[in-house]
Design a protein around this motif. Structure first.
Motif, mmCIF file in Angstrom:
data_model
loop_
_atom_site.group_PDB
_atom_site.id
_atom_site.type_symbol
_atom_site.label_atom_id
_atom_site.label_comp_id
_atom_site.label_asym_id
_atom_site.label_seq_id
_atom_site.Cartn_x
_atom_site.Cartn_y
_atom_site.Cartn_z
ATOM 1 N N UNK A 15 0.825 -1.211 0.000
ATOM 2 C CA UNK A 15 0.000 0.000 0.000
ATOM 3 C C UNK A 15 0.855 1.255 0.000
ATOM 4 N N UNK A 16 2.008 1.213 0.646
ATOM 5 C CA UNK A 16 2.885 2.386 0.665
ATOM 6 C C UNK A 16 3.459 2.654 -0.723
ATOM 7 N N UNK A 17 3.853 1.576 -1.413
ATOM 8 C CA UNK A 17 4.371 1.719 -2.773
ATOM 9 C C UNK A 17 3.311 2.309 -3.694
ATOM 10 N N UNK A 18 2.111 1.775 -3.610
ATOM 11 C CA UNK A 18 1.021 2.240 -4.463
ATOM 12 C C UNK A 18 0.740 3.716 -4.209
ATOM 13 N N UNK A 19 0.652 4.099 -2.937
ATOM 14 C CA UNK A 19 0.372 5.486 -2.590
ATOM 15 C C UNK A 19 1.487 6.405 -3.070
ATOM 16 N N UNK A 20 2.710 6.059 -2.772
ATOM 17 C CA UNK A 20 3.845 6.894 -3.139
ATOM 18 C C UNK A 20 3.983 7.024 -4.655
ATOM 19 N N UNK A 21 3.818 5.934 -5.384
ATOM 20 C CA UNK A 21 3.897 5.986 -6.845
ATOM 21 C C UNK A 21 2.772 6.827 -7.434
ATOM 22 N N UNK A 25 3.772 10.187 -9.156
ATOM 23 C CA UNK A 25 3.661 10.016 -10.598
ATOM 24 C C UNK A 25 2.667 10.936 -11.261
ATOM 25 N N UNK A 26 1.580 11.242 -10.601
ATOM 26 C CA UNK A 26 0.531 12.058 -11.210
ATOM 27 C C UNK A 26 0.546 13.513 -10.768
ATOM 28 N N UNK A 27 1.140 13.793 -9.630
ATOM 29 C CA UNK A 27 1.087 15.153 -9.091
ATOM 30 C C UNK A 27 2.499 15.622 -8.765
ATOM 31 N N UNK A 28 3.185 16.105 -9.791
ATOM 32 C CA UNK A 28 4.571 16.533 -9.615
ATOM 33 C C UNK A 28 4.766 17.906 -10.245
ATOM 34 N N UNK A 29 5.997 18.374 -10.294
ATOM 35 C CA UNK A 29 6.252 19.727 -10.796
ATOM 36 C C UNK A 29 5.873 19.896 -12.262
ATOM 37 N N UNK A 30 5.706 18.814 -12.991
ATOM 38 C CA UNK A 30 5.284 18.895 -14.389
ATOM 39 C C UNK A 30 3.770 18.971 -14.546
ATOM 40 N N UNK A 31 3.051 18.873 -13.452
ATOM 41 C CA UNK A 31 1.594 18.912 -13.476
ATOM 42 C C UNK A 31 1.126 20.357 -13.608
ATOM 43 N N UNK A 32 0.401 20.637 -14.688
ATOM 44 C CA UNK A 32 -0.126 21.990 -14.883
ATOM 45 C C UNK A 32 -1.354 22.244 -14.022
ATOM 46 N N UNK A 33 -2.201 21.248 -13.895
ATOM 47 C CA UNK A 33 -3.437 21.402 -13.130
ATOM 48 C C UNK A 33 -3.714 20.087 -12.405
ATOM 49 N N UNK A 34 -3.810 20.144 -11.088
ATOM 50 C CA UNK A 34 -3.979 18.908 -10.319
ATOM 51 C C UNK A 34 -5.315 18.231 -10.592
ATOM 52 N N UNK A 35 -6.331 19.024 -10.916
ATOM 53 C CA UNK A 35 -7.642 18.428 -11.204
ATOM 54 C C UNK A 35 -7.624 17.694 -12.545
ATOM 55 N N UNK A 36 -6.935 18.265 -13.523
ATOM 56 C CA UNK A 36 -6.790 17.582 -14.815
ATOM 57 C C UNK A 36 -5.958 16.313 -14.664
ATOM 58 N N UNK A 37 -4.927 16.368 -13.839
ATOM 59 C CA UNK A 37 -4.096 15.186 -13.606
ATOM 60 C C UNK A 37 -4.911 14.077 -12.953
ATOM 61 N N UNK A 38 -5.782 14.443 -12.020
ATOM 62 C CA UNK A 38 -6.645 13.442 -11.390
ATOM 63 C C UNK A 38 -7.601 12.845 -12.414
ATOM 64 N N UNK A 39 -8.196 13.692 -13.250
ATOM 65 C CA UNK A 39 -9.086 13.189 -14.304
ATOM 66 C C UNK A 39 -8.347 12.243 -15.238
#
Length: 107
Positions: A15-21, A25-39
């Motif tokens: 579970x820790x690996x899954x959460x951390x990845x 992986x989806x919410x990092x400095x390259x993410x323009x919009x966190x809501x779009x990344x979640x979608x």
């Protein structure tokens, strides 16, 4: 911060690996919009991936060996997102993701 780093260095179970990845992986400095990344995650993932991610989020939120402040710091460091821009704390963001995933899974 030492306590947070030690969380990663031992007892590295699934579970820790899954959460951390997921957060890194989806919410990092390259993410323009966190809501779009979640979608993007929701649209690209199958039901099993969503359930695994949701379960890892729930376990992280229930993890009693870290304070809420330590959890906030950990999430903030792993995601590198400026949460004040979104008027959120990292924990509030994770709780929002938890709610969205529950809604998606229960459709």
């Amino acid at each position: 911060m030492e306590k947070i780093r030690s969380w990663l260095s031992y007892d590295w179970n699934n579970w820790k690996k899954i959460f951390n990845n997921f957060i890194g992986g989806y919410f990092n400095m390259d993410t323009d919009d966190i809501y779009e990344a979640l979608d993007e995650f929701i649209n690209a993932s199958d039901r099993n991936e969503k359930v695994e991610t949701l379960n890892s989020i729930k376990k992280f939120l229930d993890y009693n060996k870290m304070t809420e402040d330590e959890k906030n710091k950990f999430i903030e460091e792993e995601t590198l997102i400026y949460y004040e821009y979104y008027n959120l704390t990292p924990i509030k963001w994770i709780k929002y993701i938890e709610k969205r995933l529950e809604e998606e899974i229960n459709k």
